[in-house]
Design a protein around this motif. Structure first.
Motif, mmCIF file in Angstrom:
data_model
loop_
_atom_site.group_PDB
_atom_site.id
_atom_site.type_symbol
_atom_site.label_atom_id
_atom_site.label_comp_id
_atom_site.label_asym_id
_atom_site.label_seq_id
_atom_site.Cartn_x
_atom_site.Cartn_y
_atom_site.Cartn_z
ATOM 1 N N VAL A 160 0.993 -0.962 -0.063
ATOM 2 C CA VAL A 160 0.115 -0.026 -0.013
ATOM 3 C C VAL A 160 0.992 1.201 -0.119
ATOM 4 C CG1 VAL A 160 -1.601 1.518 1.538
ATOM 5 C CG2 VAL A 160 -1.764 -1.103 1.201
ATOM 6 N N VAL A 161 0.690 2.147 -0.981
ATOM 7 C CA VAL A 161 1.209 3.400 -0.728
ATOM 8 C C VAL A 161 0.383 4.490 -0.681
ATOM 9 C CG1 VAL A 161 2.505 5.167 -2.468
ATOM 10 C CG2 VAL A 161 3.126 2.800 -2.397
ATOM 11 N N VAL A 162 0.662 5.288 0.608
ATOM 12 C CA VAL A 162 -0.210 6.334 0.970
ATOM 13 C C VAL A 162 0.521 7.673 0.530
ATOM 14 C CG1 VAL A 162 -1.255 7.536 2.882
ATOM 15 C CG2 VAL A 162 -1.110 5.067 2.946
ATOM 16 N N VAL A 163 -0.150 8.543 -0.007
ATOM 17 C CA VAL A 163 0.738 9.625 -0.612
ATOM 18 C C VAL A 163 -0.081 10.569 0.202
ATOM 19 C CG1 VAL A 163 1.481 11.095 -2.407
ATOM 20 C CG2 VAL A 163 0.948 9.018 -2.919
ATOM 21 N N GLY A 164 0.863 11.403 1.237
ATOM 22 C CA GLY A 164 0.270 12.315 2.198
ATOM 23 C C GLY A 164 0.443 11.884 3.704
ATOM 24 N N ARG A 165 0.910 12.727 4.321
ATOM 25 C CA ARG A 165 1.194 12.420 6.021
ATOM 26 C C ARG A 165 0.578 13.191 6.875
ATOM 27 N NH1 ARG A 165 7.677 14.248 6.806
ATOM 28 N NH2 ARG A 165 7.505 15.940 5.347
ATOM 29 N N SER A 166 -0.654 13.747 6.378
ATOM 30 C CA SER A 166 -1.313 14.736 7.607
ATOM 31 C C SER A 166 -1.785 13.664 8.653
ATOM 32 C CB SER A 166 -2.501 15.257 7.004
ATOM 33 O OG SER A 166 -3.634 14.415 6.807
ATOM 34 N N GLY A 170 -3.497 10.851 6.036
ATOM 35 C CA GLY A 170 -2.331 10.296 5.791
ATOM 36 C C GLY A 170 -1.829 9.269 6.646
ATOM 37 N N LYS A 171 -1.380 9.551 8.009
ATOM 38 C CA LYS A 171 -0.954 8.883 9.065
ATOM 39 C C LYS A 171 -2.045 7.782 9.274
ATOM 40 C CE LYS A 171 2.380 12.514 10.782
ATOM 41 N NZ LYS A 171 2.186 13.396 11.984
ATOM 42 N N PRO A 172 -3.142 8.415 9.677
ATOM 43 C CA PRO A 172 -4.026 7.332 10.356
ATOM 44 C C PRO A 172 -4.338 6.053 9.438
ATOM 45 C CG PRO A 172 -5.131 9.661 10.133
ATOM 46 C CD PRO A 172 -3.798 9.711 9.927
ATOM 47 N N VAL A 173 -4.561 6.692 8.243
ATOM 48 C CA VAL A 173 -4.966 5.499 7.118
ATOM 49 C C VAL A 173 -3.796 4.676 6.922
ATOM 50 C CG1 VAL A 173 -4.253 6.494 4.760
ATOM 51 C CG2 VAL A 173 -6.438 5.313 4.860
ATOM 52 N N ALA A 174 -2.936 5.163 7.069
ATOM 53 C CA ALA A 174 -1.483 4.083 6.841
ATOM 54 C C ALA A 174 -1.569 3.338 7.982
ATOM 55 C CB ALA A 174 -0.229 5.126 6.867
ATOM 56 N N LEU A 175 -1.576 3.574 9.234
ATOM 57 C CA LEU A 175 -1.817 2.694 10.284
ATOM 58 C C LEU A 175 -2.815 1.620 10.269
ATOM 59 C CD1 LEU A 175 -1.074 5.510 13.186
ATOM 60 C CD2 LEU A 175 0.392 3.472 12.652
ATOM 61 N N MET A 176 -3.869 2.292 9.587
ATOM 62 C CA MET A 176 -5.334 1.321 9.524
ATOM 63 C C MET A 176 -4.822 0.041 8.743
ATOM 64 S SD MET A 176 -8.332 3.918 9.622
ATOM 65 C CE MET A 176 -8.486 5.402 10.915
ATOM 66 N N CYS A 177 -4.152 0.647 7.506
ATOM 67 C CA CYS A 177 -3.588 -0.549 6.555
ATOM 68 C C CYS A 177 -2.808 -1.233 7.435
ATOM 69 C CB CYS A 177 -3.064 0.091 5.383
ATOM 70 S SG CYS A 177 -4.278 0.972 4.496
ATOM 71 N N LEU A 178 -1.811 -1.037 8.032
ATOM 72 C CA LEU A 178 -0.710 -1.804 8.684
ATOM 73 C C LEU A 178 -1.552 -2.748 9.570
ATOM 74 C CD1 LEU A 178 2.358 -1.920 9.050
ATOM 75 C CD2 LEU A 178 2.050 -0.327 10.810
ATOM 76 N N ALA A 179 -2.384 -2.403 10.387
ATOM 77 C CA ALA A 179 -3.153 -3.166 11.263
ATOM 78 C C ALA A 179 -4.067 -4.349 10.280
ATOM 79 C CB ALA A 179 -4.480 -2.464 11.702
ATOM 80 N N GLU A 180 -4.225 -3.793 9.027
ATOM 81 C CA GLU A 180 -4.898 -4.833 8.176
ATOM 82 C C GLU A 180 -3.524 -5.802 7.453
ATOM 83 O OE1 GLU A 180 -7.987 -6.073 7.936
ATOM 84 O OE2 GLU A 180 -8.337 -4.286 9.537
ATOM 85 N N HIS A 181 -2.598 -5.897 7.974
ATOM 86 C CA HIS A 181 -1.320 -6.724 7.434
ATOM 87 C C HIS A 181 -0.927 -6.220 6.196
ATOM 88 C CE1 HIS A 181 -2.263 -8.883 11.137
ATOM 89 N NE2 HIS A 181 -3.370 -9.124 10.492
ATOM 90 N N ALA A 182 -1.017 -4.950 5.755
ATOM 91 C CA ALA A 182 -0.443 -4.586 4.436
ATOM 92 C C ALA A 182 1.026 -3.880 4.881
ATOM 93 C CB ALA A 182 -1.172 -3.416 3.839
ATOM 94 N N THR A 183 1.669 -3.987 3.786
ATOM 95 C CA THR A 183 3.109 -3.449 3.802
ATOM 96 C C THR A 183 3.034 -1.971 3.428
ATOM 97 O OG1 THR A 183 4.155 -5.402 3.301
ATOM 98 C CG2 THR A 183 5.687 -3.640 3.133
#
Ligand code: NDP
Length: 285
Positions: A160-166, A170-183
């Motif tokens: 998963v590539v998230v563009v944006g780190r607000s 950006g940051k919360p959606v990245a963490l949610m994807c991580l919790a679903e075992h994405a890289t």
């Protein structure tokens, strides 16, 4: 051609379920309640607040709006938040951002009880998300996750590539994807060779705020694209952060702008308010 992930349809389906669950809870003597606090006259904030009120009405959720003058002091606002924290009819408190400059936003957000923080912005709730045990998840990123779920996208093992780190997308959606075992790779304005990063992604989540900056031919064949960006071009036209028409040539599925992530944000606010009321009723959520 890409399948269109229809945010309006997903939001409508979810809101129907929320309305049904709300009626059931009301039948048990608990009416979900949301307090929305608006300070000042910002026109966009006024529109958002009125949309939130209407959505609550349609779902059968009790909502109360506190409209405060722009000159309201920080102490007065903190006192209102303290009263709402103690108000048994209120399950969710939302302070509409941005606040006027003389008020410390962080201080106000931290004053909201984490148990009523339906926006998920309190540092306690951010921490719970980081540690993988969330209480309330922020509405826009949570909406993105619900869309992926509805579209049947399995994240486990995916790039998963998230563009944006607000802090709000950006940051919360990245963490949610991580919790679903994405890289997960998080890109931002200093990322070197964004195109190469995006081209390697199975799922691209764009939350930048720059019209069509992610080009359609960057998207890998068969990738899924979630476009959170909302950019006004010219008088009336809205476009996302991704070049939609060209991206449709490569993507397996994509969200449009408008009609994609947008309708999900308020839906998740209703969802979180109902969740909070269910917890008040002693039901697991
Ligand atoms: P912010 O402005 O807070 O963050 C934008 C991010 O994009 C930053 O992390 C920034 O990087 C990064 N960025 C800027 N330029 C580039 C670039 N050239 N290449 C790579 N990254 C870049 O925006 P938000 O997160 O608040 O919102 C993003 C978009 O989502 C906006 O269009 C907004 O309107 C929309 N939005 C939509 C919602 C909805 O309900 N549909 C809700 C919330 C937002 P850096 O950190 O380095 O500055």
């Amino acid at each position: 051609m890409a399948e269109i992930i229809d945010g309006k349809a997903i939001a409508a389906e979810m809101r129907q379920q929320i309305a049904a669950d709300t009626q059931e809870l009301i039948g048990q003597g608990i009416t979900p309640g949301l307090a929305v606090v608006l300070v000042g006259e910002d026109p966009a904030s006024r529109v958002y607040v009125s949309m939130k009120e209407k959505a609550c009405d349609a779902a059968g959720i009790y909502s109360v709006e506190h409209k405060l003058a722009a000159e309201t002091s920080e102490a007065e606002l903190l006192e209102l938040v303290a009263n709402l924290n103690d108000d048994e009819k209120i399950d969710g408190i939302l302070v509409q951002l941005p606040l006027p400059e003389h008020i410390d936003e962080a201080q106000v957000l931290e004053a909201i009880s984490p148990n009523k923080d339906v926006d998920g912005f309190h540092p306690y709730n951010v921490g719970r998300l980081v540690t993988g045990n969330p209480v309330f998840q922020s509405c826009t990123p949570y909406g993105v996750m619900k869309m992926l779920e509805h579209a049947g996208v399995e994240l486990k093992g995916k790039e998963v590539v998230v563009v944006g780190r607000s802090n709000i997308v950006g940051k919360p959606v990245a963490l949610m994807c991580l919790a679903e075992h994405a890289t997960v790779t998080i890109c931002h304005s200093r990322t070197v060779d964004l195109q190469q990063k995006v081209a390697a992604a199975d799922v691209v989540i764009a939350a930048v705020g720059r019209p069509e900056m992610i080009k359609g031919d960057w998207i890998k064949k068969g990738a899924v694209v979630i476009d959170v960006g909302v950019n006004r071009v010219g008088e009336k036209k809205l476009v996302g952060d991704v070049e939609f028409v060209a991206a449709c040539e490569n993507a397996a599925a994509i969200t449009p702008v408008p009609g994609g992530v947008g309708p999900m944000t308020i839906t998740m606010l209703l969802y979180n308010t109902l969740l909070s009321a269910k917890r008040r009723a002693g039901q697991p959520g």
